[in-house]
Design an enzyme around this catalytic site. Structure first.
Site, PDB file in Angstrom:
ATOM      1  N   GLU A 127     -17.136   7.772 -16.375  1.00 54.51           N
ATOM      2  CA  GLU A 127     -16.671   6.445 -16.788  1.00 54.51           C
ATOM      3  C   GLU A 127     -15.276   6.505 -17.429  1.00 54.51           C
ATOM      4  OE1 GLU A 127     -18.516   3.366 -16.406  1.00 54.51           O
ATOM      5  OE2 GLU A 127     -19.481   4.714 -14.988  1.00 54.51           O
ATOM      6  N   ASP A 166     -16.009   6.332 -11.798  1.00 54.74           N
ATOM      7  CA  ASP A 166     -17.314   6.937 -12.078  1.00 54.74           C
ATOM      8  C   ASP A 166     -17.195   8.319 -12.710  1.00 54.74           C
ATOM      9  OD1 ASP A 166     -18.675   4.728 -11.126  1.00 54.74           O
ATOM     10  OD2 ASP A 166     -18.901   5.536  -9.106  1.00 54.74           O
ATOM     11  N   TRP A 189     -19.017   6.718  -6.618  1.00 51.54           N
ATOM     12  CA  TRP A 189     -20.248   6.619  -5.836  1.00 51.54           C
ATOM     13  C   TRP A 189     -20.551   5.138  -5.654  1.00 51.54           C
ATOM     14  CZ3 TRP A 189     -23.613  10.758  -4.300  1.00 51.54           C
ATOM     15  CH2 TRP A 189     -24.765  10.321  -3.638  1.00 51.54           C
ATOM     16  N   GLU A 190     -20.610   4.679  -4.416  1.00 52.12           N
ATOM     17  CA  GLU A 190     -20.735   3.256  -4.154  1.00 52.12           C
ATOM     18  C   GLU A 190     -22.090   2.705  -4.549  1.00 52.12           C
ATOM     19  OE1 GLU A 190     -19.733   0.175  -4.250  1.00 52.12           O
ATOM     20  OE2 GLU A 190     -18.134   0.946  -2.953  1.00 52.12           O
TER      21      GLU A 190
END
Length: 203
Positions: free
Chosen positions: A79, A94, A109-110
């Site tokens: 983050e 991410d 990561w979708e």
């Protein structure tokens, strides 16, 4: 979980041949392959239920959380907010890894729809152009896995027709890639991955 395909959209200069990239690539592949289901198994077996109806299908966020947790264990920062766009404040990346030259490598990561996939690649491409990022990778499911996930998540086949757009970006030294991932198998004897599942259960 297994890697089905890696598509390089930007692969320029010396970085793609560097030791730092080799370590990053190994971290990413290990983090993906470490994701298992059910807990304490060696493979990723998914409950084969469509995610089109409300309350059905398998949660996506726990899978992403497991990926990020594994990267954190390998020294990545989760983050991370970086100034990749000059006129706004984009959401956090991410996971990032700080490189020896002070730049960063990003991993996303979708968990959103196809619009989110476009934003993620655009954000990383702009970060590369601005010199904040040396590279980035977007991980997303194939259409085969997507069928069993909730929230109509973006998938590899859906974004593939737009790859030439990112390939056309001028870059002297950097890397941008998309990694397509898939389940190892399906079984109606395993539980669904619920949205509230702790990501730690998947590694």
């Amino acid at each position: 979980m297994k890697v089905v395909h890696t598509e390089f959209l930007i692969k320029a200069g010396t970085f793609p041949q560097s030791r730092e990239w080799k370590v990053i690539e190994a971290d990413l592949l290990q983090a993906i392959r470490s994701i298992v289901w059910p807990p304490h198994k060696r493979t990723f077996t998914i409950f084969p239920q469509s995610g089109k109806k409300r309350g059905e299908g398998n949660g996506v966020k726990p899978i992403k959380d497991a990926f990020c947790l594994k990267l954190k264990q390998k020294g990545w920062s989760p983050e991370t907010r970086l100034p990749v766009i000059s006129t706004s404040h984009p959401g956090p990346i991410d996971a990032t890894k700080r490189l020896s030259n002070g730049q960063f490598f990003a991993a996303e990561w979708e968990t959103g729809n196809i619009s989110s996939s476009h934003r993620a690649l655009n954000k990383m491409a702009l970060g590369i152009k601005r010199g904040v990022l040396k590279g980035g990778v977007l991980v997303l499911p194939t259409r085969k896995l997507y069928a069993y996930l909730t929230d109509r998540v973006g998938n590899f086949e859906e974004i593939e027709p737009y790859f030439d757009l990112w390939r056309s970006i001028s870059c002297e030294d950097g890397l941008l890639a998309v990694i397509a991932v898939e389940h190892d198998g399906t079984s109606d004897k395993v539980p669904r991955i619920k949205k509230g599942t702790d990501g730690r259960a998947l590694i």
